[in-house]
Design a protein around this motif. Sequence first.
Motif, short mmCIF file in Angstrom:
data_model
loop_
_atom_site.label_atom_id
_atom_site.label_comp_id
_atom_site.label_asym_id
_atom_site.label_seq_id
_atom_site.Cartn_x
_atom_site.Cartn_y
_atom_site.Cartn_z
N ALA A 302 47.12 38.50 50.57
CA ALA A 302 47.04 38.47 49.11
C ALA A 302 47.07 37.06 48.50
O ALA A 302 46.22 36.74 47.68
CB ALA A 302 48.13 39.35 48.53
N PRO A 303 48.03 36.18 48.88
CA PRO A 303 48.04 34.87 48.22
C PRO A 303 46.76 34.07 48.47
O PRO A 303 46.20 33.49 47.54
CB PRO A 303 49.25 34.17 48.84
CG PRO A 303 50.10 35.26 49.35
CD PRO A 303 49.18 36.34 49.77
N PHE A 304 46.28 34.08 49.71
CA PHE A 304 45.04 33.35 49.99
C PHE A 304 43.87 33.97 49.24
O PHE A 304 42.97 33.26 48.79
CB PHE A 304 44.76 33.33 51.49
CG PHE A 304 45.43 32.20 52.21
CD1 PHE A 304 45.24 30.89 51.77
CD2 PHE A 304 46.24 32.42 53.29
CE1 PHE A 304 45.86 29.84 52.41
CE2 PHE A 304 46.87 31.37 53.94
CZ PHE A 304 46.68 30.08 53.50
N ALA A 305 43.86 35.31 49.12
CA ALA A 305 42.77 35.97 48.41
C ALA A 305 42.69 35.47 46.97
O ALA A 305 41.62 35.13 46.47
CB ALA A 305 42.98 37.48 48.45
N VAL A 306 43.85 35.41 46.30
CA VAL A 306 43.87 34.95 44.91
C VAL A 306 43.45 33.49 44.83
O VAL A 306 42.68 33.07 43.95
CB VAL A 306 45.27 35.16 44.30
CG1 VAL A 306 45.32 34.60 42.90
CG2 VAL A 306 45.62 36.62 44.30
N LEU A 307 43.94 32.69 45.78
CA LEU A 307 43.63 31.26 45.79
C LEU A 307 42.13 31.04 45.89
O LEU A 307 41.54 30.24 45.15
CB LEU A 307 44.35 30.63 46.98
CG LEU A 307 44.69 29.15 46.95
CD1 LEU A 307 45.45 28.83 45.70
CD2 LEU A 307 45.52 28.79 48.16
N VAL A 308 41.50 31.76 46.81
CA VAL A 308 40.06 31.57 47.04
C VAL A 308 39.27 32.09 45.84
O VAL A 308 38.33 31.45 45.36
CB VAL A 308 39.64 32.29 48.33
CG1 VAL A 308 38.14 32.32 48.47
CG2 VAL A 308 40.25 31.60 49.53
N THR A 309 39.69 33.26 45.32
CA THR A 309 38.93 33.86 44.23
C THR A 309 39.02 33.03 42.95
O THR A 309 38.07 32.98 42.18
CB THR A 309 39.41 35.29 43.98
OG1 THR A 309 39.50 35.95 45.22
CG2 THR A 309 38.45 36.03 43.09
N ALA A 310 40.17 32.35 42.77
CA ALA A 310 40.32 31.54 41.55
C ALA A 310 39.29 30.42 41.52
O ALA A 310 38.95 29.92 40.44
CB ALA A 310 41.73 30.97 41.48
N LEU A 311 38.77 30.04 42.68
CA LEU A 311 37.75 28.99 42.70
C LEU A 311 36.46 29.46 42.05
O LEU A 311 35.64 28.65 41.61
CB LEU A 311 37.47 28.56 44.15
CG LEU A 311 38.63 27.90 44.88
CD1 LEU A 311 38.26 27.64 46.33
CD2 LEU A 311 38.99 26.59 44.22
N VAL A 312 36.25 30.77 42.01
CA VAL A 312 35.01 31.31 41.45
C VAL A 312 35.15 31.54 39.94
O VAL A 312 34.17 31.87 39.27
CB VAL A 312 34.62 32.62 42.18
CG1 VAL A 312 33.16 32.95 41.97
CG2 VAL A 312 34.88 32.49 43.68
N THR A 313 36.37 31.37 39.41
CA THR A 313 36.61 31.67 38.00
C THR A 313 35.61 31.00 37.04
O THR A 313 35.13 31.65 36.11
CB THR A 313 38.05 31.26 37.64
OG1 THR A 313 38.93 32.08 38.37
CG2 THR A 313 38.32 31.44 36.17
N PRO A 314 35.24 29.72 37.24
CA PRO A 314 34.26 29.13 36.33
C PRO A 314 32.95 29.91 36.28
O PRO A 314 32.31 30.01 35.22
CB PRO A 314 34.04 27.73 36.89
CG PRO A 314 35.26 27.43 37.65
CD PRO A 314 35.77 28.72 38.18
#
Lengths: 329, 220
Positions: A302-314
């Motif tokens: 879960a933590p890595f998933a959120v970390l990676v996905t936050a990179l796509v936020t823009p």
Amino acid sequence: MTQQEKNLTEIRPRFVVETPPYLHRGYTISGMMRDTFIALLPAAAMAVYYFGIPALRVMCLAAGVCALTEALWQKALGQTVRVYDCTALITGLLFAFLLPAGAPWWLVVVGSVLTIVLGKQVFGGLGCNPLCPALVGWASMTVAWPTYMDPMAMNLTSAFIDPLVRMKFFGWEAMPLSAQSLLLGRQLGGLGSAQIGAVLLGGLYMVARKTVRWEIPTAFLVGVLFFGAIFWQLGEAMGVNPASAPPPHLYLLTGSTLFAAFFLATDHASSPVAFGGMVLYGLLCGLMVVLIRIFGYYPDGAPFAVLVTALVTPMFDLIRSAPYGKGRR
Amino acid sequence: MASMWKEFSKGLWAEIPPFRLVLGLCPTLAVTKSAENGFGMGMAVIFVLVLSNVLISAVRKIIPKKVRIVCFIAMAATMVVAVELLMQAFTYPLYQQLGIFVPLIVVNCIILGRAEAFAAKNPIHLAAADGLGIGIGYTLALTFLGGLRELFGAGSLFGHYVMPEGFVPFALMVEAPGAFICLGGLLALMNCLTIVMSRRGGRELPVNAPCGADCCDANK
């Protein structure tokens, strides 16, 4: 605290608004942090109940060092010291929730400093962080000292077991814990994030108070359940070992999935702002959790998933609805 | 002589490659896992840079303008092959550590940057001084960065354990993210130092040098 500083901490988040008259809902940064703190309390209490003073020690140390680092940084760089808005305190608490209760003090201190400096302040401070600061600290510590971040190795005296490790190496059917004891937090993991029931309670409180938008946690959990169910039912046909694809509810009841959905993925600066973006962001987080749990090296995805996905936020932020009156004819 | 010293000394601080020119970052980030690796890489770059600078400066008047880049690269590549063979012969363990980054010195921006910006316009003795200065600056920077990462990431310096008992190596520093964090921190420190020093000396704040600094300024 002088009057001027007091005014700054009570300052309302100001957005550039267009001509229509808007009503302010009365949210302040410190108010939102107070709500987050209340939401974290049940899990913190459960952690102290199960792990005792060591858990309390980790939480206090992390929150204190985070606040101190932020104050010193702002002082050193000549910025306005805004540590009274409690964002650093809450960030430290979130970071502590991901650590094992027996984490050594130097790990907590270094991790907290990195959380604030690398995760938040180098990008410009509150509201400018591209990733959730607590996750940056957690990821640095996981890469730097994997043995000291392992809940099993750090809680040798505990009678609990780490269900994720069992599921990873012996198959999910070998995991002996019932759903009820998982929900009550009778498992090893991050000291606060493994208190599944208490975290769920706090998360629902935050959603009810509208401190976080409901779209992200909902989409996150739907994503986990949906993709988890796909791999559970159809995984064998896709060549996945059925022992490593548990039924979807086990994703939620183990590790820090719920904590990530309610507290980490909803970090205001690093999550999308519009409805479509939030839904896609949540679903992608859910998919990443499932993929890392099934195929990844780390047991808790879960933590890595959120970390990676936050990179796509823009990218997700490019999806926004047309302004009223400017739509298609 | 004075001009030679000037060209030599600028590479040591005012235009120290990874921190001021921010060139040659690929090996800076990739091979500085230990002080020894950084030092070896720096030595290889000094060798290539000095020889290619001298060579290019010697033939600068007979190379047609249009094909100069190809000629520069051919000359640098020759030097790199030479240094690669020498390393295989005499320092094989270091060669194995540096791996692909030795042949990649050919495409290192510093080599082509100094050739284009300096050696192609200046006489041989100045070009040699420039190459030596920049090369030594690069070596110092790489050794320092490698030492810093090795000290915190493995607790040792040049292979000797120096940290006190009970120190748990901070493994992040010898991983890839550690390289970026370290380099970023050092860049910030350098800028901070420059600002403080120029303020104390009553000088104007220096403008960040564009690629290869003022020696390749179009107006000169």
